[in-house]
Design a protein around this motif. Structure first.
Motif, PDB file in Angstrom:
ATOM      1  N   PRO A 172      61.053  75.001 -57.754  1.00 21.20           N
ATOM      2  CA  PRO A 172      59.735  75.177 -57.120  1.00 21.20           C
ATOM      3  C   PRO A 172      59.546  74.370 -55.828  1.00 21.20           C
ATOM      4  CG  PRO A 172      59.472  75.028 -59.480  1.00 21.20           C
ATOM      5  CD  PRO A 172      60.928  74.737 -59.194  1.00 21.20           C
ATOM      6  N   ALA A 173      60.021  73.128 -55.776  1.00 17.72           N
ATOM      7  CA  ALA A 173      59.849  72.324 -54.561  1.00 17.72           C
ATOM      8  C   ALA A 173      60.620  72.942 -53.391  1.00 17.72           C
ATOM      9  CB  ALA A 173      60.313  70.891 -54.804  1.00 17.72           C
ATOM     10  N   ALA A 174      61.795  73.465 -53.662  1.00 19.67           N
ATOM     11  CA  ALA A 174      62.586  74.117 -52.622  1.00 19.67           C
ATOM     12  C   ALA A 174      61.908  75.418 -52.189  1.00 19.67           C
ATOM     13  CB  ALA A 174      64.006  74.391 -53.110  1.00 19.67           C
ATOM     14  N   GLN A 175      61.376  76.159 -53.156  1.00 22.79           N
ATOM     15  CA  GLN A 175      60.647  77.392 -52.820  1.00 22.79           C
ATOM     16  C   GLN A 175      59.483  77.067 -51.894  1.00 22.79           C
ATOM     17  OE1 GLN A 175      59.439  79.780 -56.181  1.00 22.79           O
ATOM     18  NE2 GLN A 175      61.424  79.534 -57.184  1.00 22.79           N
ATOM     19  N   ALA A 176      58.740  76.018 -52.220  1.00 22.35           N
ATOM     20  CA  ALA A 176      57.582  75.625 -51.413  1.00 22.35           C
ATOM     21  C   ALA A 176      58.015  75.258 -49.987  1.00 22.35           C
ATOM     22  CB  ALA A 176      56.855  74.460 -52.075  1.00 22.35           C
TER      23      ALA A 176
ATOM     24  N   GLU B  91      63.750  90.735 -43.383  1.00 25.88           N
ATOM     25  CA  GLU B  91      64.225  89.385 -43.692  1.00 25.88           C
ATOM     26  C   GLU B  91      63.621  88.912 -45.015  1.00 25.88           C
ATOM     27  OE1 GLU B  91      63.378  85.019 -41.821  1.00 25.88           O
ATOM     28  OE2 GLU B  91      63.814  86.639 -40.422  1.00 25.88           O
ATOM     29  N   GLN B  92      62.344  89.229 -45.220  1.00 25.51           N
ATOM     30  CA  GLN B  92      61.664  88.837 -46.463  1.00 25.51           C
ATOM     31  C   GLN B  92      62.349  89.445 -47.685  1.00 25.51           C
ATOM     32  OE1 GLN B  92      58.879  86.672 -46.868  1.00 25.51           O
ATOM     33  NE2 GLN B  92      59.713  86.185 -44.870  1.00 25.51           N
ATOM     34  N   GLN B  93      62.690  90.710 -47.583  1.00 26.25           N
ATOM     35  CA  GLN B  93      63.323  91.383 -48.716  1.00 26.25           C
ATOM     36  C   GLN B  93      64.702  90.800 -49.017  1.00 26.25           C
ATOM     37  OE1 GLN B  93      62.755  95.266 -46.861  1.00 26.25           O
ATOM     38  NE2 GLN B  93      61.728  95.965 -48.737  1.00 26.25           N
ATOM     39  N   LEU B  94      65.397  90.359 -47.983  1.00 25.86           N
ATOM     40  CA  LEU B  94      66.705  89.744 -48.205  1.00 25.86           C
ATOM     41  C   LEU B  94      66.590  88.369 -48.833  1.00 25.86           C
ATOM     42  CD1 LEU B  94      68.490  90.640 -44.830  1.00 25.86           C
ATOM     43  CD2 LEU B  94      69.021  91.555 -47.095  1.00 25.86           C
ATOM     44  N   LEU B  95      65.652  87.572 -48.337  1.00 26.02           N
ATOM     45  CA  LEU B  95      65.549  86.182 -48.768  1.00 26.02           C
ATOM     46  C   LEU B  95      64.809  85.988 -50.086  1.00 26.02           C
ATOM     47  CD1 LEU B  95      64.777  84.452 -45.350  1.00 26.02           C
ATOM     48  CD2 LEU B  95      66.949  84.480 -46.599  1.00 26.02           C
TER      49      LEU B  95
ATOM     50  N   ILE C 130      50.594  82.856 -44.046  1.00 26.72           N
ATOM     51  CA  ILE C 130      50.278  83.450 -42.743  1.00 26.72           C
ATOM     52  C   ILE C 130      48.815  83.852 -42.644  1.00 26.72           C
ATOM     53  CG2 ILE C 130      52.619  84.193 -42.218  1.00 26.72           C
ATOM     54  CD1 ILE C 130      51.832  87.001 -43.177  1.00 26.72           C
ATOM     55  N   GLU C 131      48.192  84.140 -43.775  1.00 27.60           N
ATOM     56  CA  GLU C 131      46.758  84.432 -43.866  1.00 27.60           C
ATOM     57  C   GLU C 131      46.283  83.903 -45.209  1.00 27.60           C
ATOM     58  OE1 GLU C 131      45.601  88.508 -43.234  1.00 27.60           O
ATOM     59  OE2 GLU C 131      46.990  88.747 -41.566  1.00 27.60           O
ATOM     60  N   ALA C 132      45.000  83.844 -45.378  1.00 27.09           N
ATOM     61  CA  ALA C 132      44.460  83.347 -46.643  1.00 27.09           C
ATOM     62  C   ALA C 132      45.015  84.174 -47.797  1.00 27.09           C
ATOM     63  CB  ALA C 132      42.938  83.399 -46.626  1.00 27.09           C
ATOM     64  N   GLY C 133      45.788  83.517 -48.653  1.00 28.72           N
ATOM     65  CA  GLY C 133      46.327  84.182 -49.834  1.00 28.72           C
ATOM     66  C   GLY C 133      47.600  84.983 -49.589  1.00 28.72           C
ATOM     67  N   ILE C 134      48.047  85.076 -48.362  1.00 32.80           N
ATOM     68  CA  ILE C 134      49.267  85.826 -48.066  1.00 32.80           C
ATOM     69  C   ILE C 134      50.349  84.840 -47.634  1.00 32.80           C
ATOM     70  CG2 ILE C 134      50.364  87.564 -46.607  1.00 32.80           C
ATOM     71  CD1 ILE C 134      47.646  88.896 -46.329  1.00 32.80           C
ATOM     72  N   THR C 135      51.392  84.758 -48.455  1.00 31.70           N
ATOM     73  CA  THR C 135      52.482  83.845 -48.143  1.00 31.70           C
ATOM     74  C   THR C 135      53.761  84.629 -47.905  1.00 31.70           C
ATOM     75  OG1 THR C 135      52.999  83.544 -50.479  1.00 31.70           O
ATOM     76  CG2 THR C 135      51.502  81.947 -49.483  1.00 31.70           C
ATOM     77  N   VAL C 136      54.612  84.067 -47.081  1.00 32.47           N
ATOM     78  CA  VAL C 136      55.915  84.668 -46.791  1.00 32.47           C
ATOM     79  C   VAL C 136      56.956  83.563 -46.848  1.00 32.47           C
ATOM     80  CG1 VAL C 136      55.017  86.534 -45.339  1.00 32.47           C
ATOM     81  CG2 VAL C 136      55.647  84.370 -44.298  1.00 32.47           C
ATOM     82  N   TYR C 137      58.189  83.970 -47.022  1.00 31.42           N
ATOM     83  CA  TYR C 137      59.283  83.014 -46.974  1.00 31.42           C
ATOM     84  C   TYR C 137      59.738  82.877 -45.530  1.00 31.42           C
ATOM     85  CZ  TYR C 137      59.375  83.294 -52.015  1.00 31.42           C
ATOM     86  OH  TYR C 137      59.027  83.242 -53.335  1.00 31.42           O
ATOM     87  N   TYR C 138      60.037  81.650 -45.161  1.00 31.99           N
ATOM     88  CA  TYR C 138      60.372  81.350 -43.780  1.00 31.99           C
ATOM     89  C   TYR C 138      61.695  80.594 -43.751  1.00 31.99           C
ATOM     90  CZ  TYR C 138      59.950  79.325 -39.114  1.00 31.99           C
ATOM     91  OH  TYR C 138      60.178  78.962 -37.822  1.00 31.99           O
ATOM     92  N   PHE C 139      62.664  81.138 -43.054  1.00 31.84           N
ATOM     93  CA  PHE C 139      63.958  80.488 -42.875  1.00 31.84           C
ATOM     94  C   PHE C 139      64.475  80.920 -41.511  1.00 31.84           C
ATOM     95  CE2 PHE C 139      68.641  80.602 -43.305  1.00 31.84           C
ATOM     96  CZ  PHE C 139      68.875  79.273 -43.583  1.00 31.84           C
TER      97      PHE C 139
END
Length: 132
Positions: free
Chosen positions: A97-101, A84-88, A107-116
């Protein structure tokens, strides 16, 4: 509970034929006890004499096989190759940037993922039919 109107709705029919078998002989090539083949035959005869129980046993086996089918579908249609991450990611990175945020989750310190999660699948119909 309120539901939002759907912008896109597609129906997919997944077709799976599952063959179930009752082995006439034990799978063990060298039974640990000589009477093991005889015991196997006795149980097989009981199953054949009780077709309702045999049918329930084989249907349960067919339902269990769905777990393997799920893996086969994933491999065949690519979900095991693309997350899902690779698709999104490329699409979300095109947003401001505000929409990206808004779609970013740490999910962990310094590790972010896109969530939809505004998409889903609902089983509309299921059936088990014995084919001749």
């Amino acid at each position: 509970m309120s539901t939002s109107p759907s912008l896109v709705c597609r129906t997919f029919r997944l077709t799976i034929d599952v063959e179930t078998t009752l082995n006439a002989e034990t799978d063990e090539t060298t039974p640990s006890h000589p009477e093991q083949a005889q015991f196997h035959q006795a149980l097989v005869q009981q199953l054949l004499a009780h077709p309702t129980v045999l049918d329930q046993l084989l249907r349960a086996s067919a339902v269990t096989a769905l777990q393997s089918a799920q893996k086969l579908f994933a491999a065949e249609f690519g979900w095991d190759r693309v997350s899902e991450q690779q698709l999104l990611q490329p699409l979300i990175e095109k947003l401001e940037p505000a929409a990206q945020a808004n779609f970013t989750e740490e999910i962990e310190a310094g590790i972010t993922v896109y969530y939809f999660d505004d998409y889903q699948a609902t089983i509309k119909r299921f059936n088990m039919t014995e084919l001749s």
